[in-house]
Design a protein around this motif. Structure first.
Motif, PDB file in Angstrom:
ATOM      1  N   PRO A   1       0.813  -1.220   0.000  1.00 48.36           N
ATOM      2  CA  PRO A   1       0.000   0.000   0.000  1.00 48.36           C
ATOM      3  C   PRO A   1       0.842   1.264   0.000  1.00 48.36           C
ATOM      4  CG  PRO A   1      -0.863  -1.589   1.572  1.00 48.36           C
ATOM      5  CD  PRO A   1       0.450  -2.133   1.096  1.00 48.36           C
ATOM      6  N   LEU A   2       1.937   1.263   0.746  1.00 51.50           N
ATOM      7  CA  LEU A   2       2.800   2.441   0.782  1.00 51.50           C
ATOM      8  C   LEU A   2       3.456   2.683  -0.567  1.00 51.50           C
ATOM      9  CD1 LEU A   2       4.546   2.112   4.264  1.00 51.50           C
ATOM     10  CD2 LEU A   2       2.892   3.831   3.559  1.00 51.50           C
ATOM     11  N   THR A   3       3.865   1.612  -1.246  1.00 45.49           N
ATOM     12  CA  THR A   3       4.481   1.756  -2.563  1.00 45.49           C
ATOM     13  C   THR A   3       3.477   2.307  -3.563  1.00 45.49           C
ATOM     14  OG1 THR A   3       5.914  -0.149  -2.090  1.00 45.49           O
ATOM     15  CG2 THR A   3       5.761   0.575  -4.374  1.00 45.49           C
ATOM     16  N   SER A   4       2.244   1.830  -3.488  1.00 43.08           N
ATOM     17  CA  SER A   4       1.197   2.335  -4.372  1.00 43.08           C
ATOM     18  C   SER A   4       0.990   3.828  -4.163  1.00 43.08           C
ATOM     19  CB  SER A   4      -0.109   1.577  -4.115  1.00 43.08           C
ATOM     20  OG  SER A   4      -1.155   2.086  -4.903  1.00 43.08           O
ATOM     21  N   GLU A   5       0.950   4.237  -2.898  1.00 44.40           N
ATOM     22  CA  GLU A   5       0.794   5.665  -2.574  1.00 44.40           C
ATOM     23  C   GLU A   5       1.987   6.472  -3.081  1.00 44.40           C
ATOM     24  OE1 GLU A   5       1.031   8.358   1.454  1.00 44.40           O
ATOM     25  OE2 GLU A   5       0.144   6.368   1.577  1.00 44.40           O
ATOM     26  N   TRP A   6       3.157   5.887  -2.950  1.00 44.24           N
ATOM     27  CA  TRP A   6       4.394   6.528  -3.396  1.00 44.24           C
ATOM     28  C   TRP A   6       4.366   6.796  -4.900  1.00 44.24           C
ATOM     29  CZ3 TRP A   6       9.786   3.756  -2.841  1.00 44.24           C
ATOM     30  CH2 TRP A   6      10.795   4.702  -3.019  1.00 44.24           C
ATOM     31  N   LEU A   7       3.969   5.785  -5.673  1.00 45.72           N
ATOM     32  CA  LEU A   7       3.973   5.895  -7.128  1.00 45.72           C
ATOM     33  C   LEU A   7       2.897   6.835  -7.655  1.00 45.72           C
ATOM     34  CD1 LEU A   7       4.623   2.179  -8.170  1.00 45.72           C
ATOM     35  CD2 LEU A   7       6.268   4.052  -8.050  1.00 45.72           C
ATOM     36  N   GLU A   8       1.869   7.090  -6.851  1.00 44.94           N
ATOM     37  CA  GLU A   8       0.803   7.984  -7.287  1.00 44.94           C
ATOM     38  C   GLU A   8       1.329   9.375  -7.627  1.00 44.94           C
ATOM     39  OE1 GLU A   8      -2.228   7.580  -8.033  1.00 44.94           O
ATOM     40  OE2 GLU A   8      -2.786   5.615  -7.232  1.00 44.94           O
ATOM     41  N   ASP A   9       2.444   9.749  -6.993  1.00 41.28           N
ATOM     42  CA  ASP A   9       2.983  11.092  -7.201  1.00 41.28           C
ATOM     43  C   ASP A   9       3.386  11.343  -8.651  1.00 41.28           C
ATOM     44  OD1 ASP A   9       2.583  11.528  -4.549  1.00 41.28           O
ATOM     45  OD2 ASP A   9       4.684  11.350  -3.957  1.00 41.28           O
ATOM     46  N   PHE A  10       3.733  10.281  -9.378  1.00 41.31           N
ATOM     47  CA  PHE A  10       4.139  10.473 -10.772  1.00 41.31           C
ATOM     48  C   PHE A  10       3.470   9.464 -11.705  1.00 41.31           C
ATOM     49  CE2 PHE A  10       7.357   8.318  -8.247  1.00 41.31           C
ATOM     50  CZ  PHE A  10       7.534   7.112  -8.900  1.00 41.31           C
ATOM     51  N   ALA A  11       2.273   9.014 -11.312  1.00 43.99           N
ATOM     52  CA  ALA A  11       1.542   8.043 -12.122  1.00 43.99           C
ATOM     53  C   ALA A  11       1.215   8.575 -13.516  1.00 43.99           C
ATOM     54  CB  ALA A  11       0.258   7.620 -11.405  1.00 43.99           C
TER      55      ALA A  11
END
Length: 326
Positions: free
Chosen positions: A104-114
């Motif tokens: 979940p944290l990685t998913s949130e992290w990647l949202e910044d430059f999705a």
């Protein structure tokens, strides 16, 4: 090193071309802008990542996709999907161990430059990182860090690592598979990524809980649970157990170095750990990853401390970082 970093997009492009002998990706300008906004200090230093990615450049995209789909079915591996610039965890290939939140944290992290990512699948290993095997015990200083981290060249030292002794989980493949991990042995081909906990919403640093250096205890501090391998009769050879057992054995014979003159040579001498035992606060705080028949025996062997919050480590001048599972 800091002074040599690129100060403009054009400089960063030229540095990339010189280092990697190819042009950067088309959206490199957007990446550069994000790095500048994030105050990245070493903006040109991505050699480790590029080295990790290099072997995969020779695989066709279809084969990479097929291998990602295949490895995602393994335990402790989760697949994250990017579709139309939207990131989600594949519910059919989501295998996190209890209490871990890396995916979940990685998913949130990647949202910044999705918005910049193409459609793709990513496989993540969901366990904590582990430091490399320790250096051979007959070395007073480490002359070659690369050699020290080489598992094959340090088989004796490697036998103090739970990954080698009796891992809690181990899945291997003979194929080149793109799996993102937070650590690896030098013989593995995982793609190394930083811990996503740097990006998590956990409470950050609070200066009011951090005493001045002069008020800190002149000790090395480490506490944690008995992770890093399965706790059976060979548990004393596990990485964390080896440290706790070593530090809490005052009669253990050790070799130290002494310098009698300011510019004189360092001379080894033997003594016992008791002369420096006051410099350490090292203990277990919990017993896990063991069979119930071994739990009581482990409790009797080791002095358990009460679990403390993270700010407790600020009381010490030296805090040792030793993770468990990999």
């Amino acid at each position: 090193m800091v002074e040599k970093q690129s100060k403009s997009l054009q400089e960063a492009i030229q540095e990339y071309q010189q280092k990697h002998q190819r042009d950067p990706l088309p959206i490199f300008d957007r990446w550069y802008q994000m790095a500048v906004e994030a105050n990245v200090t070493l903006i040109d230093e991505y050699n480790l990542l590029m080295q990790d990615l290099e072997p995969f450049g020779g695989l066709p995209a279809k084969k990479l996709h097929a291998r990602t789909a295949k490895v995602s079915t393994a335990q402790f591996i989760s697949r994250m999907m990017v579709r139309n610039h939207t990131i989600k965890v594949d519910p059919d290939h989501h295998h996190p161990p209890p209490r871990l939140t890396e995916v979940p944290l990685t998913s949130e992290w990647l949202e910044d430059f999705a918005e910049f990512l193409p459609d793709m699948d990513l496989a993540f290993k969901n366990q904590y990182s582990t430091p490399p095997p320790p250096q051979p015990t007959d070395l007073h200083f480490v002359p070659n860090t690369s050699l020290v981290k080489d598992t094959c060249q340090n088989l004796v030292s490697s036998m103090h690592h739970g990954f080698v002794v009796k891992p809690e989980s181990l899945y291997t493949t003979q194929e080149l598979v793109p799996v993102w991990s937070q650590s690896k042995l030098n013989t593995f081909q995982d793609l190394i990524m930083p811990s996503v906990h740097y990006h998590s919403a956990k409470p950050g640093y609070n200066a009011s809980n951090d005493p001045p250096w002069s008020a800190k205890l002149n000790q090395l501090y480490w506490t944690g649970s008995t992770t890093g391998g399965h706790n059976d009769r060979n548990r004393k050879n596990l990485y964390r157990h080896h440290l706790v057992d070593f530090i809490n054995s005052p009669n253990r014979i050790i070799t130290l170095l002494n310098q009698t003159l300011p510019q004189g040579p360092w001379q080894p001498f033997q003594t016992t750990l008791s002369i420096m035992r006051h410099l350490f606060d090292v203990a277990f705080t919990g017993i896990i990853q063991c069979d119930m028949q071994n739990w009581e025996a482990i409790k009797q062997e080791y002095r358990l401390h009460d679990r403390q919050d993270a700010d407790h480590a600020f009381k010490y001048r030296f805090v040792f970082d030793m993770d468990g599972n990999a």
